[in-house]
Design an enzyme around this catalytic site. Structure first.
Site, PDB file in Angstrom:
ATOM      1  N   GLU A  73       1.027  -1.480  -0.233  1.00 16.15           N
ATOM      2  CA  GLU A  73       0.294  -0.150   0.024  1.00 16.15           C
ATOM      3  C   GLU A  73       0.685   0.843   0.142  1.00 16.15           C
ATOM      4  O   GLU A  73       1.939   1.326   1.368  1.00 16.15           O
ATOM      5  CB  GLU A  73      -0.875  -0.001   1.474  1.00 16.15           C
ATOM      6  CG  GLU A  73      -1.927   1.071   0.968  1.00 16.15           C
ATOM      7  CD  GLU A  73      -3.177   1.392   2.300  1.00 16.15           C
ATOM      8  OE1 GLU A  73      -3.818   2.203   2.588  1.00 16.15           O
ATOM      9  OE2 GLU A  73      -2.242   0.473   3.630  1.00 16.15           O
ATOM     10  N   GLU A  99       5.042   4.132   4.131  1.00 20.09           N
ATOM     11  CA  GLU A  99       4.622   5.485   4.736  1.00 20.09           C
ATOM     12  C   GLU A  99       5.889   6.800   5.084  1.00 20.09           C
ATOM     13  O   GLU A  99       6.995   6.148   5.361  1.00 20.09           O
ATOM     14  CB  GLU A  99       3.517   5.749   5.922  1.00 20.09           C
ATOM     15  CG  GLU A  99       3.074   6.699   6.374  1.00 20.09           C
ATOM     16  CD  GLU A  99       2.557   7.670   5.428  1.00 20.09           C
ATOM     17  OE1 GLU A  99       3.392   9.280   5.278  1.00 20.09           O
ATOM     18  OE2 GLU A  99       1.578   7.748   5.014  1.00 20.09           O
ATOM     19  N   ASP A 144      -3.824  11.587  -1.339  1.00 25.65           N
ATOM     20  CA  ASP A 144      -4.013  13.298  -1.634  1.00 25.65           C
ATOM     21  C   ASP A 144      -4.381  13.981  -2.664  1.00 25.65           C
ATOM     22  O   ASP A 144      -3.826  13.106  -4.028  1.00 25.65           O
ATOM     23  CB  ASP A 144      -3.103  14.424  -0.789  1.00 25.65           C
ATOM     24  CG  ASP A 144      -2.867  15.373  -0.963  1.00 25.65           C
ATOM     25  OD1 ASP A 144      -3.823  16.130  -1.730  1.00 25.65           O
ATOM     26  OD2 ASP A 144      -2.390  16.101  -0.311  1.00 25.65           O
ATOM     27  N   ASP A 150     -11.940   9.591  -2.328  1.00 22.46           N
ATOM     28  CA  ASP A 150     -13.544  10.045  -2.343  1.00 22.46           C
ATOM     29  C   ASP A 150     -14.343  11.176  -3.034  1.00 22.46           C
ATOM     30  O   ASP A 150     -14.657  11.651  -3.426  1.00 22.46           O
ATOM     31  CB  ASP A 150     -14.228  10.767  -0.345  1.00 22.46           C
ATOM     32  CG  ASP A 150     -12.482  11.716  -0.427  1.00 22.46           C
ATOM     33  OD1 ASP A 150     -10.769  11.051  -0.775  1.00 22.46           O
ATOM     34  OD2 ASP A 150     -13.236  12.560  -0.255  1.00 22.46           O
ATOM     35  N   THR A 154     -10.891   1.858   5.035  1.00 18.05           N
ATOM     36  CA  THR A 154      -8.997   3.155   5.789  1.00 18.05           C
ATOM     37  C   THR A 154     -10.221   3.861   7.317  1.00 18.05           C
ATOM     38  O   THR A 154     -11.746   4.785   6.902  1.00 18.05           O
ATOM     39  CB  THR A 154      -8.581   4.002   4.954  1.00 18.05           C
ATOM     40  OG1 THR A 154     -10.031   4.799   4.460  1.00 18.05           O
ATOM     41  CG2 THR A 154      -8.611   3.138   3.529  1.00 18.05           C
ATOM     42  N   GLU A 155      -9.479   4.594   7.745  1.00 18.90           N
ATOM     43  CA  GLU A 155     -10.138   6.073   8.997  1.00 18.90           C
ATOM     44  C   GLU A 155     -10.519   7.164   7.551  1.00 18.90           C
ATOM     45  O   GLU A 155     -12.005   7.595   8.389  1.00 18.90           O
ATOM     46  CB  GLU A 155      -8.627   7.005   9.674  1.00 18.90           C
ATOM     47  CG  GLU A 155      -8.060   5.329   9.946  1.00 18.90           C
ATOM     48  CD  GLU A 155      -6.284   4.835   9.495  1.00 18.90           C
ATOM     49  OE1 GLU A 155      -6.203   3.880  10.202  1.00 18.90           O
ATOM     50  OE2 GLU A 155      -6.171   4.816   7.915  1.00 18.90           O
ATOM     51  N   TYR A 156      -9.847   7.243   6.648  1.00 20.05           N
ATOM     52  CA  TYR A 156     -11.033   8.547   5.955  1.00 20.05           C
ATOM     53  C   TYR A 156     -11.929   7.581   4.777  1.00 20.05           C
ATOM     54  O   TYR A 156     -13.099   8.390   5.216  1.00 20.05           O
ATOM     55  CB  TYR A 156      -9.867   9.167   4.694  1.00 20.05           C
ATOM     56  CG  TYR A 156      -8.409  10.032   5.530  1.00 20.05           C
ATOM     57  CD1 TYR A 156      -9.619  11.359   5.922  1.00 20.05           C
ATOM     58  CD2 TYR A 156      -7.795   9.579   4.912  1.00 20.05           C
ATOM     59  CE1 TYR A 156      -8.125  11.958   6.227  1.00 20.05           C
ATOM     60  CE2 TYR A 156      -6.647  10.833   5.121  1.00 20.05           C
ATOM     61  CZ  TYR A 156      -7.226  11.676   5.927  1.00 20.05           C
ATOM     62  OH  TYR A 156      -6.348  12.267   6.439  1.00 20.05           O
TER      63      TYR A 156
END
Length: 215
Positions: free
Chosen positions: A44, A69, A118, A154, A191-193
């Site tokens: 990921e 990350e 992003d 999103d 995911t969190e988002y």
């Protein structure tokens, strides 16, 4: 999003080398040796706080997962999530995605996940999008012939851009969803988002793409 600086983060990450792999370049072409199995490897890019990949690793013990990350203060949250859990099929790298070729050999990876990255909406920032052609070239190199990219976001603008970018690069696009949570898709790990946005009633966009590579 402004990140809170945590000066102790790097030292904390380094104290768990069995989870946060140090000097990942030393494992290039030999990741299955590190995992001590011959299972496929999924990565990921921009793994964030690690909720998605942790859930995937729990549900798929026969697949190896690596989250990448670059922000140590963000990856620290992922470490807190897993450091007391037995997940031998999950590792993280505190590295920049642009350095993928330093860590992975040609055809070494089976799948790339890009989740809620992003969108970099301004045209002058196009090259920073993780579905920009330069990144696609990196994924193409490390993915084997049947490897895939799975994208969730999103952001409608980023999704449309990504579909176009995939198409221009010659990828085959499949399983496109314009509203994932109403699509009947099974096995989705949020995911969190994703949790945050879906609670607000926002659409989640998803697709899969694969390169037309010779086997």
């Amino acid at each position: 999003m402004r990140l809170r600086h945590k000066p102790w983060a790097k030292d904390e990450l380094a104290s768990f080398p069995h989870i946060i792999v140090q000097e990942p370049n030393l494992h290039k072409g030999k990741w299955q040796e590190l995992f001590d199995n011959n299972n496929p490897i999924y990565i990921e890019v921009g793994t964030g706080k690690g909720k998605f990949l942790t859930g995937m690793a729990e549900k798929n013990p026969n697949i190896n997962f690596i989250g990448i990350e670059k922000y140590d203060s963000v990856l620290l949250t992922a470490l807190e999530r897993v450091k007391n859990v037995e997940l031998p099929n999950l590792k993280f790298l505190n590295e920049d995605v642009m350095e993928l070729l330093h860590f992975f050999e040609v055809n070494e990876i089976s799948r790339v996940f890009i989740n809620f990255t992003d969108p970099w909406p301004k045209n002058r920032h196009e090259k920073r999008r993780l579905t920009y052609k330069d990144y696609l070239s990196l994924y193409e190199t490390i993915l084997h012939s049947e490897g895939e990219i799975h994208l969730k976001t999103d952001n409608q603008g980023l999704f449309e851009y990504s579909l176009e970018s995939f198409s221009r690069f010659g990828l085959t696009i499949k399983n496109v969803s314009l509203d994932l949570h109403k699509s009947g898709f099974e096995g989705n790990i949020m995911t969190e988002y994703e949790e945050k946005f879906s609670k607000k009633g926002m659409r989640i966009y998803r697709c899969e793409a694969c390169f037309k590579k010779e086997k």
